[in-house]
Scaffold this motif. Structure first.
Motif, mmCIF file in Angstrom:
data_model
loop_
_atom_site.group_PDB
_atom_site.id
_atom_site.type_symbol
_atom_site.label_atom_id
_atom_site.label_comp_id
_atom_site.label_asym_id
_atom_site.label_seq_id
_atom_site.Cartn_x
_atom_site.Cartn_y
_atom_site.Cartn_z
ATOM 1 N N LEU A 1 58.850 25.714 55.249
ATOM 2 C CA LEU A 1 58.887 24.713 53.980
ATOM 3 C C LEU A 1 58.642 25.496 52.723
ATOM 4 N N GLU A 2 59.252 25.414 51.629
ATOM 5 C CA GLU A 2 59.082 26.272 50.610
ATOM 6 C C GLU A 2 58.358 25.511 49.388
ATOM 7 N N LEU A 3 57.127 25.533 49.345
ATOM 8 C CA LEU A 3 56.586 24.918 48.425
ATOM 9 C C LEU A 3 56.748 25.261 46.676
ATOM 10 N N LYS A 4 57.206 24.745 45.829
ATOM 11 C CA LYS A 4 57.272 25.377 44.417
ATOM 12 C C LYS A 4 56.800 24.211 43.455
ATOM 13 N N ALA A 5 56.342 24.733 42.304
ATOM 14 C CA ALA A 5 55.601 23.791 41.227
ATOM 15 C C ALA A 5 56.794 22.818 40.695
ATOM 16 N N GLY A 6 56.308 21.743 40.251
ATOM 17 C CA GLY A 6 57.337 20.921 39.792
ATOM 18 C C GLY A 6 57.078 21.030 38.195
ATOM 19 N N PRO A 7 58.231 20.427 37.408
ATOM 20 C CA PRO A 7 58.250 20.586 36.007
ATOM 21 C C PRO A 7 56.419 20.239 35.610
ATOM 22 N N THR A 8 56.495 21.127 34.481
ATOM 23 C CA THR A 8 55.415 20.893 33.400
ATOM 24 C C THR A 8 55.554 19.927 32.656
ATOM 25 N N SER A 9 54.386 19.341 31.938
ATOM 26 C CA SER A 9 54.617 18.427 30.975
ATOM 27 C C SER A 9 55.548 18.728 29.813
ATOM 28 N N LEU A 10 55.457 20.161 29.477
ATOM 29 C CA LEU A 10 56.402 20.595 28.339
ATOM 30 C C LEU A 10 57.674 20.745 28.732
ATOM 31 N N ASP A 11 58.002 20.857 30.022
ATOM 32 C CA ASP A 11 59.172 20.858 30.802
ATOM 33 C C ASP A 11 60.088 19.457 30.683
ATOM 34 N N ARG A 12 59.089 18.564 31.109
ATOM 35 C CA ARG A 12 59.663 17.283 31.077
ATOM 36 C C ARG A 12 59.910 16.627 29.239
ATOM 37 N N LEU A 13 59.064 17.465 28.404
ATOM 38 C CA LEU A 13 59.314 16.974 27.130
ATOM 39 C C LEU A 13 60.441 17.791 26.644
ATOM 40 N N GLU A 14 60.945 18.800 26.878
ATOM 41 C CA GLU A 14 62.033 19.598 26.644
ATOM 42 C C GLU A 14 63.053 18.923 27.146
ATOM 43 N N THR A 15 63.254 18.349 28.282
ATOM 44 C CA THR A 15 64.142 17.515 28.942
ATOM 45 C C THR A 15 64.413 16.327 28.115
ATOM 46 N N ALA A 16 63.194 15.760 27.711
ATOM 47 C CA ALA A 16 63.488 14.389 26.914
ATOM 48 C C ALA A 16 64.227 14.676 25.444
ATOM 49 N N LEU A 17 63.718 15.834 24.879
ATOM 50 C CA LEU A 17 64.191 16.500 23.670
ATOM 51 C C LEU A 17 65.665 16.807 23.500
ATOM 52 N N ALA A 18 66.143 17.455 24.712
ATOM 53 C CA ALA A 18 67.431 17.698 24.744
ATOM 54 C C ALA A 18 68.553 16.368 24.948
ATOM 55 N N ARG A 19 67.768 15.609 25.687
ATOM 56 C CA ARG A 19 68.536 14.166 25.925
ATOM 57 C C ARG A 19 68.698 13.484 24.469
ATOM 58 N N MET A 20 67.647 13.480 23.652
ATOM 59 C CA MET A 20 67.721 12.926 22.442
ATOM 60 C C MET A 20 68.873 13.546 21.348
ATOM 61 N N GLN A 21 68.870 14.822 21.381
ATOM 62 C CA GLN A 21 69.992 15.822 20.858
ATOM 63 C C GLN A 21 71.410 15.370 21.430
ATOM 64 N N GLN A 22 71.622 15.243 22.566
ATOM 65 C CA GLN A 22 72.985 15.185 23.178
ATOM 66 C C GLN A 22 73.571 13.779 23.190
ATOM 67 N N LYS A 23 72.506 12.993 23.394
ATOM 68 C CA LYS A 23 72.991 11.501 23.614
ATOM 69 C C LYS A 23 72.949 10.855 22.561
ATOM 70 N N HIS A 24 71.882 10.949 21.549
ATOM 71 C CA HIS A 24 71.423 10.236 20.475
ATOM 72 C C HIS A 24 71.592 11.023 19.035
ATOM 73 N N GLY A 25 71.999 11.957 19.041
ATOM 74 C CA GLY A 25 72.437 12.865 17.793
ATOM 75 C C GLY A 25 71.163 13.220 17.025
ATOM 76 N N PHE A 26 70.108 13.373 17.543
ATOM 77 C CA PHE A 26 69.061 13.993 16.926
ATOM 78 C C PHE A 26 69.066 15.442 16.742
ATOM 79 N N SER A 27 68.621 15.892 15.756
ATOM 80 C CA SER A 27 68.434 17.436 15.535
ATOM 81 C C SER A 27 67.131 17.896 15.458
ATOM 82 N N ARG A 28 67.101 18.930 15.953
ATOM 83 C CA ARG A 28 65.840 19.645 16.127
ATOM 84 C C ARG A 28 65.365 20.158 14.736
ATOM 85 N N VAL A 29 63.877 20.027 14.365
ATOM 86 C CA VAL A 29 63.757 20.752 13.068
ATOM 87 C C VAL A 29 63.179 22.118 13.172
#
Length: 152
Positions: free
Chosen positions: A3-31
């Motif tokens: 069984l290979e153990l690997k680290a899960g996503p960090t809090s910053l990884d989860r934030l980047e996923t959320a920001l990408a979703r905001m951009q793609q799904k809701h039309g947000f632009s990154r400053v």
């Protein structure tokens, strides 16, 4: 079987996923960190930080797009990631993220800090969006996450 153990996503990884979703799904632009641009008309700017310091950051990434729907398509949707947010927090005198800063033609209308009851959140957004420009608050020093010791 191994069984290979690997680290899960960090809090910053989860934030980047959320920001990408905001951009793609809701039309947000990154400053942009170096040269933040604010469009003409009404704009809502979400200021973020590492969610490990405040879990409300991820909540705001989900709630704000829904709350802005009441304003229609006439509001520019902007988000500042943790690399750009500290300078903007200082510029708009925001003590901590998450916060939403409202601008009209680049003029400051006000800000909404933290997460609140849904109806209160929507009412405050409508009030700020409809309100007159105000003097920009006096900038406050904000400590960068990478710094130690005194505020910058």
């Amino acid at each position: 079987m191994s069984l290979e153990l690997k680290a899960g996503p960090t809090s910053l990884d989860r934030l980047e996923t959320a920001l990408a979703r905001m951009q793609q799904k809701h039309g947000f632009s990154r400053v942009d960190r170096e040269n933040p641009q604010f469009p003409a008309g009404l704009a809502a700017l979400l200021l973020t930080d590492d969610p490990q310091r405040n879990l409300e950051i991820l909540d705001a990434c989900v709630i704000l797009p829904e709350a802005l729907n009441g304003l229609g398509a006439d509001v520019a949707r902007l988000v500042a990631g943790p690399e750009a947010a500290p300078a903007l927090m200082q510029r708009f005198a925001v003590a901590r993220a998450p916060a939403v800063v409202f601008l009209r033609d680049g003029d400051y209308l006000g800000s909404l800090n933290g997460i609140r009851d849904w109806q209160e959140y929507r009412d405050e957004i409508a009030r700020l969006a409809a309100g007159p420009a105000r003097p920009r608050p006096i900038a406050i020093p904000v400590r960068d996450a990478g710094q130690t010791g005194a505020c910058a």
